[in-house]
Design a protein around this motif. Structure first.
Motif, short mmCIF file in Angstrom:
data_model
loop_
_atom_site.label_atom_id
_atom_site.label_comp_id
_atom_site.label_asym_id
_atom_site.label_seq_id
_atom_site.Cartn_x
_atom_site.Cartn_y
_atom_site.Cartn_z
N ALA A 57 -28.23 -24.45 30.48
CA ALA A 57 -29.37 -23.39 29.75
C ALA A 57 -29.02 -23.59 28.16
N VAL A 58 -29.66 -24.08 27.55
CA VAL A 58 -29.46 -24.03 26.11
C VAL A 58 -30.49 -23.11 25.14
N ASN A 59 -30.45 -22.81 23.80
CA ASN A 59 -31.35 -22.46 23.12
C ASN A 59 -32.00 -23.54 22.54
N PRO A 60 -33.24 -23.60 22.43
CA PRO A 60 -34.02 -24.94 21.78
C PRO A 60 -33.83 -25.02 20.22
N THR A 61 -33.49 -23.93 19.53
CA THR A 61 -33.52 -24.12 18.03
C THR A 61 -32.34 -24.83 17.64
N CYS A 62 -31.14 -25.16 18.36
CA CYS A 62 -30.14 -26.22 17.83
C CYS A 62 -30.36 -27.59 18.50
N PHE A 82 -33.86 -21.00 26.54
CA PHE A 82 -34.23 -19.93 26.67
C PHE A 82 -33.92 -19.39 25.11
N THR A 83 -35.32 -19.01 24.63
CA THR A 83 -35.06 -18.53 23.14
C THR A 83 -34.15 -17.26 23.13
N GLU A 84 -34.12 -16.50 24.28
CA GLU A 84 -33.41 -15.24 24.05
C GLU A 84 -31.74 -15.42 24.16
N GLN A 85 -31.43 -16.60 24.57
CA GLN A 85 -30.24 -17.04 24.51
C GLN A 85 -29.51 -17.23 23.24
N ASP A 86 -28.49 -16.94 23.06
CA ASP A 86 -27.87 -17.05 21.75
C ASP A 86 -27.72 -18.58 21.17
N SER A 87 -28.33 -18.81 20.24
CA SER A 87 -28.46 -20.34 19.76
C SER A 87 -27.10 -21.09 19.73
N ASP A 88 -25.87 -20.47 19.57
CA ASP A 88 -24.69 -21.36 19.57
C ASP A 88 -23.80 -21.12 21.22
N LYS A 89 -24.82 -20.84 22.19
CA LYS A 89 -24.23 -20.76 23.58
C LYS A 89 -24.77 -21.66 24.54
N MET A 90 -23.87 -22.24 25.17
CA MET A 90 -24.57 -22.93 26.39
C MET A 90 -24.03 -22.56 27.81
N ILE A 91 -24.72 -22.27 28.71
CA ILE A 91 -24.65 -22.00 29.90
C ILE A 91 -24.65 -23.30 30.96
N LEU A 92 -23.65 -23.52 31.64
CA LEU A 92 -23.57 -24.80 32.87
C LEU A 92 -23.50 -23.85 34.12
N LEU A 93 -24.31 -24.28 34.80
CA LEU A 93 -24.28 -23.88 36.28
C LEU A 93 -23.92 -24.94 37.31
N LEU A 123 -9.28 -18.32 23.87
CA LEU A 123 -8.34 -17.46 24.24
C LEU A 123 -8.60 -16.59 25.38
N PRO A 124 -7.63 -16.32 26.19
CA PRO A 124 -7.89 -15.58 27.40
C PRO A 124 -7.96 -14.12 27.04
N GLY A 125 -9.02 -13.64 28.01
CA GLY A 125 -9.43 -12.37 27.75
C GLY A 125 -10.14 -12.10 26.54
N ASN A 126 -10.79 -13.18 25.80
CA ASN A 126 -11.51 -12.91 24.56
C ASN A 126 -12.79 -12.07 24.70
N VAL A 127 -13.04 -10.90 23.88
CA VAL A 127 -14.05 -10.45 24.46
C VAL A 127 -15.01 -10.21 23.17
N ARG A 128 -15.09 -11.00 22.14
CA ARG A 128 -15.86 -11.29 21.01
C ARG A 128 -17.04 -12.25 21.57
N ALA A 129 -18.15 -11.99 21.23
CA ALA A 129 -19.53 -12.53 21.46
C ALA A 129 -19.44 -13.69 20.83
N VAL A 130 -20.41 -14.66 21.30
CA VAL A 130 -20.62 -15.96 20.55
C VAL A 130 -21.04 -15.58 18.96
N GLY A 131 -21.84 -14.84 18.56
CA GLY A 131 -22.51 -14.41 17.45
C GLY A 131 -21.22 -13.73 16.48
N THR A 132 -20.37 -12.90 17.18
CA THR A 132 -19.37 -12.41 16.24
C THR A 132 -18.45 -13.50 16.07
#
Length: 183
Positions: A57-62, A82-93, A123-132
């Motif tokens: 799953a990707v955002n089509p803007t990129c 999915f346009t709702e997904q962050d544009s700099d994120k990819m989800i693989l299932l 980084l293990p335990g990273n809690v910063r989101a893609v946008g951050t």
């Protein structure tokens, strides 16, 4: 057909397997914005750890062109957007592990910035989101460029490099205040 991008392995940084769960499983730095060319090497690199990847799953803007299906190592990977997904994120299932969330670093990113982003995302335990992560790197990159341009100006001026400013309280005496005194 073999293309230049498929001849190279995926530029990928994964979070080590630890008990520290984070928001991301790592980062991927593709060489182009051609998902049909870039996806096979990524999926092949991930299948050893995450099992057979079946959906992405990707955002089509990129991605200028989004294939619905990509053949990878003899099986089909379905691509959804999915346009709702962050544009700099990819989800693989996958069937085996479930889900792998990756920060996707734009291909035109400078190598030093991409390296910092890959390390931060893995980084293990990273809690910063893609946008951050992306916003922090943009600010960090701007500070680095400004520092470099300041050094260049001083060097071309014939001036001496500026000394870094010291901490404002270095050498100052600490005055005890009533609320921080030990009793």
């Amino acid at each position: 057909m073999t293309t230049a991008a498929s001849l190279f392995s995926a530029r990928l940084a994964l979070t080590p397997k630890t008990a520290l769960a984070g928001l991301l499983d790592g980062a991927w730095w593709p060489r182009s914005r051609d998902l049909a060319v870039e996806l096979p090497s990524l999926v092949e690199a991930l299948e050893g750890r995450f099992g057979r990847i079946t959906r992405v799953a990707v955002n089509p803007t990129c991605w200028p062109v989004l294939p619905h299906k990509v053949v990878v190592a003899g099986h089909i990977v379905h691509v959804g957007w999915f346009t709702e997904q962050d544009s700099d994120k990819m989800i693989l299932l996958s069937y085996a592990v479930g889900r792998c969330d990756l920060l996707v670093i734009p291909p035109e990113t400078e190598p030093a910035a991409a390296d910092r982003l890959m390390n931060a995302a893995a980084l293990p335990g990273n809690v910063r989101a893609v946008g951050t992560l992306m916003t922090d790197e943009a600010a960090n990159g701007l500070r680095i460029r400004n520092a470099r341009s300041g050094e260049d100006v001083r060097e071309t001026d014939g001036g001496t490099p500026a000394t870094p400013h010291g901490h404002p309280v270095v050498g100052a005496r600490m005055i005890p205040l009533p609320w921080n005194m030990r009793r």
